[in-house]
Design an enzyme around this catalytic site. Structure first.
Site, mmCIF file in Angstrom:
data_model
loop_
_atom_site.group_PDB
_atom_site.id
_atom_site.type_symbol
_atom_site.label_atom_id
_atom_site.label_comp_id
_atom_site.label_asym_id
_atom_site.label_seq_id
_atom_site.Cartn_x
_atom_site.Cartn_y
_atom_site.Cartn_z
ATOM 1 N N TYR A 152 -4.517 4.338 -2.455
ATOM 2 C CA TYR A 152 -4.496 2.450 -2.586
ATOM 3 C C TYR A 152 -3.668 2.149 -1.156
ATOM 4 O O TYR A 152 -1.985 3.342 -0.750
ATOM 5 C CB TYR A 152 -3.442 2.208 -3.358
ATOM 6 C CG TYR A 152 -3.270 0.875 -3.678
ATOM 7 C CD1 TYR A 152 -4.063 -0.417 -4.514
ATOM 8 C CD2 TYR A 152 -2.067 0.669 -3.835
ATOM 9 C CE1 TYR A 152 -3.310 -1.384 -4.422
ATOM 10 C CE2 TYR A 152 -0.921 -1.117 -3.680
ATOM 11 C CZ TYR A 152 -1.768 -1.618 -4.487
ATOM 12 O OH TYR A 152 -1.748 -3.603 -4.541
ATOM 13 N N ASP A 247 -0.897 5.976 6.254
ATOM 14 C CA ASP A 247 -0.214 4.924 5.685
ATOM 15 C C ASP A 247 0.773 5.703 4.833
ATOM 16 O O ASP A 247 0.729 6.303 3.120
ATOM 17 C CB ASP A 247 -1.179 4.185 3.805
ATOM 18 C CG ASP A 247 -0.261 2.681 3.848
ATOM 19 O OD1 ASP A 247 1.263 3.175 3.876
ATOM 20 O OD2 ASP A 247 -1.499 2.037 2.685
ATOM 21 N N LYS A 275 8.195 -0.145 1.294
ATOM 22 C CA LYS A 275 9.393 0.324 0.637
ATOM 23 C C LYS A 275 10.429 1.188 1.172
ATOM 24 O O LYS A 275 11.629 0.002 0.944
ATOM 25 C CB LYS A 275 8.601 1.423 -0.164
ATOM 26 C CG LYS A 275 7.371 1.307 -1.194
ATOM 27 C CD LYS A 275 6.903 2.295 -2.491
ATOM 28 C CE LYS A 275 5.349 1.829 -2.311
ATOM 29 N NZ LYS A 275 5.071 1.305 -3.076
HETATM 30 N N1 PMP Z 1 0.777 1.297 0.691
HETATM 31 C C1 PMP Z 1 1.002 2.342 -0.288
HETATM 32 C C2 PMP Z 1 0.844 3.599 0.150
HETATM 33 C C3 PMP Z 1 1.425 1.981 -1.373
HETATM 34 O O1 PMP Z 1 1.949 2.939 -2.227
HETATM 35 C C4 PMP Z 1 1.171 0.647 -1.655
HETATM 36 C C5 PMP Z 1 2.079 -0.237 -2.698
HETATM 37 N N2 PMP Z 1 2.440 0.822 -3.605
HETATM 38 C C6 PMP Z 1 0.998 -0.710 -0.521
HETATM 39 C C7 PMP Z 1 0.344 0.181 0.294
HETATM 40 C C8 PMP Z 1 0.998 -1.539 -0.809
HETATM 41 O O2 PMP Z 1 2.812 -1.680 -0.726
HETATM 42 P P1 PMP Z 1 3.273 -3.083 -1.880
HETATM 43 O O3 PMP Z 1 3.052 -3.067 -2.786
HETATM 44 O O4 PMP Z 1 4.295 -3.906 -0.684
HETATM 45 O O5 PMP Z 1 2.573 -4.770 -0.461
#
Ligand code: PMP
Length: 438
Positions: A152, A247, A275
């Protein structure tokens, strides 16, 4: 705890709020997984948090392993983060103009992630991945992207294909509202399968701009990269002029000081962060090779902007968090070694409890990211993750919640151990897990 108390999680105030919320907010929540839909109970509503603990609006206390889905590596409401935000607040909340803190945070990020020769701050992980994909397409003048099944990367149109996290929890393969024309350029391969990437690139390499991957997957539950997987991805993508994007929104600053790229010794072209980099306030970042980042506006043709990008309160929280991690390390209290140890001890306790209970299970852990899977099949990709018995997970989750342990409310998520989780919390968690396994 009396049986009457046990029935009170979530308590009446949470239930009432949830009913109210559902009248005005879709599903009663502002992000789907918070609705606890896949674990068969109403969600608790949080009142406050401190260290590794949460209190709901009914006054129930929980040991928290959600950790705001990753940012709370120092624990909730850390005094230094609080003080930094309070000091920033005195000066104003948003200017829409450049500030010194943004330069400091970019430099600080680079200190952790040397591959980020240049950094752009945004306000969420989604914005970071969306922008990195646009940059990759702009720089290579190619349209195709590769992602892994079950990974994701935020709710970006082109990445909402075979997405993990909330989409996996809800059992949906993509999203309504994403036109086929947008996702026709998204190619999906299994995680941990470099041969699939090789085959795809041999056939269509010249059309592919980038491959984006969670180098440590967290959104199908925790899944480590197999030995050599990331190295192979690096070699194959390079061979085809395809940019490799790690990512690290979830695993960044967590699985090692410099994230997965440090832990596994593989350098991507671009990295996305979120995060922890915002210390619990909205910050994301993307960065990487200077020649690529120089393609970003205002010095290059790839447009990306944000009214609240580099917001001073958020930057203050991020800076305080990264600086605290650094100063702990410099004082000889290596946070990543402590998290590794704490994660390993929690894993050992859960493993022993599950073995005694005689159930089918797998535990995957990378440092302080951990998932307890209800399956006998080793989990190394999304297909194997989906062999889990999600009903059993729901029962276990509810048992933990009644005992005051807030585990992530989905089989397909990682639990986060933070620096505030100590021995007593661990023992209570393992005891509760044992009881919840029956
Ligand atoms: N990339 C990864 C690997 C994630 O785990 C997340 C959110 N859990 C995101 C992108 C998206 O981040 P956000 O919820 O801050 O938009």
């Amino acid at each position: 705890m009396s049986p009457a108390d046990r029935a009170l999680r979530p308590g009446p105030k949470s239930r009432e709020l949830f009913a109210e919320a559902q009248k005005i907010i879709p599903g009663g929540v502002n992000s789907p997984v918070r609705a606890f839909g896949s674990v068969g109970c109403a969600p608790f509503f949080v009142d406050r948090a401190e260290g590794c603990r949460l209190w709901d609006v009914d006054g129930n206390e929980y040991i928290d392993y959600i950790g705001s889905w990753g940012p709370m590596i120092l624990g909730h409401n850390h005094p230094k983060v609080k003080a930094a935000v309070a000091a920033a607040l005195e000066k104003g909340t948003s200017f829409g103009a450049a500030t010194a803190g943004e330069v400091e945070l970019a430099r600080e990020i680079q200190g952790f992630y040397p591959s980020l020769e240049m950094v752009r701050l945004v306000s969420s992980g989604t914005e970071a991945t969306m922008s990195a994909i646009r940059l990759a397409r702009g720089a290579t003048k190619r349209a195709g992207i590769i992602k892994c099944d079950g990974c994701y990367h935020g709710h970006v149109d082109s990445l909402l294909v075979a997405a993990g996290s909330g989409a996996a929890t809800l059992g949906i393969a993509g999203s309504a509202g994403v036109p086929d024309s947008v996702i026709s350029e998204t190619h999906v391969v299994p995680f941990n399968d470099a041969a699939a990437v090789k085959a795809l690139l041999e056939e269509r390499g010249s059309e592919i701009a980038c491959m984006i991957v969670e180098p440590v997957a967290g959104n199908m539950g925790t899944v480590a990269p197999r030995d050599g997987y990331l190295e192979e991805l690096r070699a194959i993508t390079k061979q085809h002029g395809v940019l490799l994007i790690f990512d690290e929104v979830m695993c960044g600053f967590r699985v090692a000081r410099g994230g997965a790229q440090e832990r596994y010794g593989v350098t991507p072209d671009l990295t996305t962060l979120g995060k922890i980099v915002g210390g619990g306030l909205p910050v994301g970042a993307y960065g990487g090779r200077r020649d690529l980042m120089e393609q970003v506006a205002p010095i290059g043709p790839v447009y990306q902007a944000g009214t609240l990008s580099g917001n001073p309160l958020a930057v203050a929280a991020g800076l305080a968090t990264l600086r605290e991690l650094k100063s702990e390390a410099e004082a000889g209290r290596n946070p990543w070694a402590r998290l590794e140890k704490s994660g390993a001890m929690l894993e050992a306790g859960l493993r022993e409890a599950a073995t005694r209970a005689g159930i089918d299970f797998q535990i995957n852990r990378v440092g302080s990211m951990i998932t307890f899977f209800f399956t006998k099949t080793p989990v190394f990709d999304f297909t194997t993750a989906k062999t889990c018995d999600t009903e059993k997970f729901g029962t276990w989750f509810r048992g933990l919640m009644q005992a005051g342990v807030a585990w992530p409310p989905s089989q397909f998520e990682a639990a986060f151990v933070g620096l505030e989780h100590g021995e007593s919390e661990r023992n209570r968690t393992v005891d509760s897990a044992r009881a919840a396994l029956g």
